[in-house]
Design an enzyme around this catalytic site. Structure first.
Site, mmCIF file in Angstrom:
data_model
loop_
_atom_site.group_PDB
_atom_site.id
_atom_site.type_symbol
_atom_site.label_atom_id
_atom_site.label_comp_id
_atom_site.label_asym_id
_atom_site.label_seq_id
_atom_site.Cartn_x
_atom_site.Cartn_y
_atom_site.Cartn_z
ATOM 1 N N GLY A 167 0.822 -1.205 0.000
ATOM 2 C CA GLY A 167 0.000 0.000 0.000
ATOM 3 C C GLY A 167 0.855 1.253 0.000
ATOM 4 O O GLY A 167 0.362 2.351 -0.241
ATOM 5 N N ASP A 169 3.386 2.392 -2.039
ATOM 6 C CA ASP A 169 4.009 2.025 -3.323
ATOM 7 C C ASP A 169 5.462 2.457 -3.504
ATOM 8 O O ASP A 169 6.318 1.665 -3.859
ATOM 9 C CB ASP A 169 3.215 2.635 -4.485
ATOM 10 C CG ASP A 169 1.744 2.268 -4.453
ATOM 11 O OD1 ASP A 169 1.314 1.555 -3.525
ATOM 12 O OD2 ASP A 169 1.027 2.699 -5.364
ATOM 13 N N ARG A 202 3.397 11.906 -7.530
ATOM 14 C CA ARG A 202 3.184 10.477 -7.819
ATOM 15 C C ARG A 202 4.534 9.762 -7.953
ATOM 16 O O ARG A 202 5.578 10.403 -8.060
ATOM 17 C CB ARG A 202 2.415 10.341 -9.153
ATOM 18 C CG ARG A 202 0.977 10.819 -9.117
ATOM 19 C CD ARG A 202 0.053 9.903 -8.360
ATOM 20 N NE ARG A 202 0.056 8.533 -8.848
ATOM 21 C CZ ARG A 202 -0.542 7.507 -8.233
ATOM 22 N NH1 ARG A 202 -1.186 7.696 -7.115
ATOM 23 N NH2 ARG A 202 -0.481 6.288 -8.730
ATOM 24 N N TRP A 356 4.258 8.352 -1.006
ATOM 25 C CA TRP A 356 4.663 7.691 0.246
ATOM 26 C C TRP A 356 6.073 8.075 0.688
ATOM 27 O O TRP A 356 6.704 7.363 1.450
ATOM 28 C CB TRP A 356 4.528 6.173 0.101
ATOM 29 C CG TRP A 356 3.101 5.752 0.125
ATOM 30 C CD1 TRP A 356 2.279 5.581 -0.957
ATOM 31 C CD2 TRP A 356 2.286 5.507 1.277
ATOM 32 N NE1 TRP A 356 1.006 5.233 -0.548
ATOM 33 C CE2 TRP A 356 0.985 5.176 0.814
ATOM 34 C CE3 TRP A 356 2.518 5.525 2.658
ATOM 35 C CZ2 TRP A 356 -0.076 4.871 1.682
ATOM 36 C CZ3 TRP A 356 1.453 5.214 3.512
ATOM 37 C CH2 TRP A 356 0.187 4.898 3.024
ATOM 38 N N GLU A 399 -6.330 12.781 -0.388
ATOM 39 C CA GLU A 399 -5.674 11.476 -0.330
ATOM 40 C C GLU A 399 -4.549 11.495 0.706
ATOM 41 O O GLU A 399 -4.389 10.571 1.487
ATOM 42 C CB GLU A 399 -5.123 11.123 -1.716
ATOM 43 C CG GLU A 399 -4.555 9.719 -1.818
ATOM 44 C CD GLU A 399 -4.087 9.369 -3.226
ATOM 45 O OE1 GLU A 399 -4.073 10.268 -4.097
ATOM 46 O OE2 GLU A 399 -3.731 8.199 -3.444
HETATM 47 C C1 DGY Z 1 -1.766 2.721 -7.798
HETATM 48 O O1 DGY Z 1 -2.095 2.347 -8.908
HETATM 49 O O2 DGY Z 1 -1.298 3.828 -7.537
HETATM 50 C C2 DGY Z 1 -2.018 1.831 -6.667
HETATM 51 O O3 DGY Z 1 -1.465 2.282 -5.497
HETATM 52 C C3 DGY Z 1 -1.650 0.422 -6.955
HETATM 53 O O4 DGY Z 1 -2.519 -0.295 -6.185
#
Ligand code: DGY
Length: 428
Positions: A167, A169, A202, A356, A399
């Site tokens: 979770g 990533d 991201r 993260w 988020e």
């Molecule tokens: C994403 O696609 O960002 C997810 O975290 C994968 O589950």
């Protein structure tokens, strides 16, 4: 009720869950995550249990529809098609009757089931015992899968084979292990996430190449657990995952008693003992937190991430450990608008706005607060909870949040953030 709480926020949180409802299951947020995600849904079920136990059961029942014959509950259940997400069902190439991904996610399911059951009993629902019994069977099969497939050597720690399983990533915890994973892929990478969210918040393209290399590898292993274990170029015995599994197992032990299933209770107690023993051995007094182990290199994963504190939900620390963990956590939160950052702010890897690698996550704070309270650190737990609520009241149900400014980041109107609000705002 906490006097800080704004009454309109609870209503807004419930409205987000209603808006992200796709028919008995809740997507994390529109477009960025348009399917049912495993641990998101479990947290959401707990959120629903605060006002609608029937809908809370439904969330778990729909997640259980995705469970494989071998017991694994996949990380995504693709109930209905959408072209706003990559990688979709065609990339995973799995064989379940409803398309799913082929990896899993933290088993919050068992924790959620206990809370949903207790809320349903408190609400006097006549279907509670029956629905809980069915879901308990799903949870038990999933926990058996975890121990067989992901701890075949009975070490007491379960392993992840893909960063997406954690979770978390793109956590710095995976930097070293992931750097050994090739960037070549047989699947063409067509990212959609950066069309919805600023790319600076991201994972990077090179992360995606490795994420997809791993998916290709496991698909080519026929999604067979033993073949994947043997082929895995990424394998971490992970403390956050093990802690969630251990805590969920303890919740299932309590449920086995409530549901009058003594044999299952004995089996689960043995599982819990194995997992808590494994976790206890991962405490590092010099770092004042728990550390995972890279099973490919045989080295400890020392990168300072939130995962080091999550075992507090499962392990009872001795007084010296308790004081050390509390002091370390305070150091991480010092000078932050609100903690707990997902990477230590004094680490060179800290990026307060990138997914993260620094931001604060409401559900992680929820787990950490539970762990602090379990270990008698109630004042610190309240501080974490109030900080989390404050972030949401200022920035909305985002988020994640920049701990240095409090700014809301990533996707907005996020289901599990709304669920966290519904749960944390009831605490004083
Ligand atoms: C994403 O696609 O960002 C997810 O975290 C994968 O589950």
């Amino acid at each position: 009720m906490n006097d800080m709480i704004r009454p309109d926020m609870g209503e807004a949180a419930r409205a987000i869950l209603a808006r992200n409802d796709r028919g008995g299951y809740t997507i994390p947020t529109d477009r960025l995550y348009p399917f049912q995600w495993n641990w998101d849904s479990a947290f959401v079920a707990i959120g629903f249990s605060t006002f609608d136990p029937d809908r809370a059961y439904r969330e778990l029942e729909r997640l259980a529809e995705g469970q494989w014959d071998d017991g694994m509950i996949p990380h995504i259940v693709f109930h209905a098609p959408s072209d706003t997400y990559f990688p979709g069902p065609d990339v995973w190439g799995t064989r379940h009757r409803i398309p799913t991904s082929g990896i899993t996610q933290p088993p919050v399911f068992g924790m959620a089931l206990r809370q949903v059951h207790e809320a349903a009993i408190a609400a006097g629902r006549s279907d509670a015992m029956e629905r809980s019994r069915v879901l308990f069977r799903h949870a038990l099969r999933s926990h058996r899968w975890w121990l067989q497939a992901r701890d075949p050597d009975a070490t007491g720690l379960v392993a992840i084979l893909h960063p997406w399983e954690s979770g978390s990533d793109n956590s710095p915890a995976w930097d070293e292990a992931l750097s050994r994973v090739p960037t070549s892929t047989t699947t063409a990478i067509r990212r959609k996430d950066t069309g919805h969210v600023d790319a600076a918040m991201r994972p990077k393209d090179i992360d995606y190449q490795r994420f997809i290399h791993l998916v290709d590898t496991y698909r080519e292993s026929g999604w067979d657990p033993a073949r994947q274990w043997a082929a895995a170029p990424f394998k971490i015995a992970e403390v956050q995952m093990t802690a969630i599994l251990a805590r969920a197992t303890r919740d299932l032990v309590a449920l086995a008693e409530a549901l009058e299933l003594p044999e299952e209770g004995i089996e689960l107690s043995a599982m819990e003992a194995r997992l808590t023993r494994g976790l206890a051995a991962r405490w590092r007094s010099d770092l004042r937190r728990f550390v995972s182990r890279d099973l490919i290199s045989g080295e400890d994963v020392e990168a300072p991430t939130q995962a080091g504190f999550v075992p507090l939900i499962a392990v009872t620390l001795d007084p010296a450990q308790r004081e050390a963990a509390g002091t370390e956590l305070a150091r991480w939160c010092d000078a932050m608008v609100a903690g707990v950052p997902s990477t230590a702010p004094f680490a060179p890897t800290f990026e307060p706005r990138r997914y993260w690698r620094g931001p604060v996550w409401a559900v992680i704070n929820w787990l950490i607060a539970d762990g602090l309270r379990h270990n008698g650190l109630g004042d610190q737990a309240r501080m974490v909870e109030r900080g989390t609520i404050g972030l949401m009241e200022r920035a909305g149900f985002c988020e994640y949040f920049d701990p240095t400014t409090g700014e809301g980041l990533g996707g907005d109107t996020f289901s599990w953030t709304a669920a966290a609000y519904l749960v944390l705002s009831r605490r004083t």
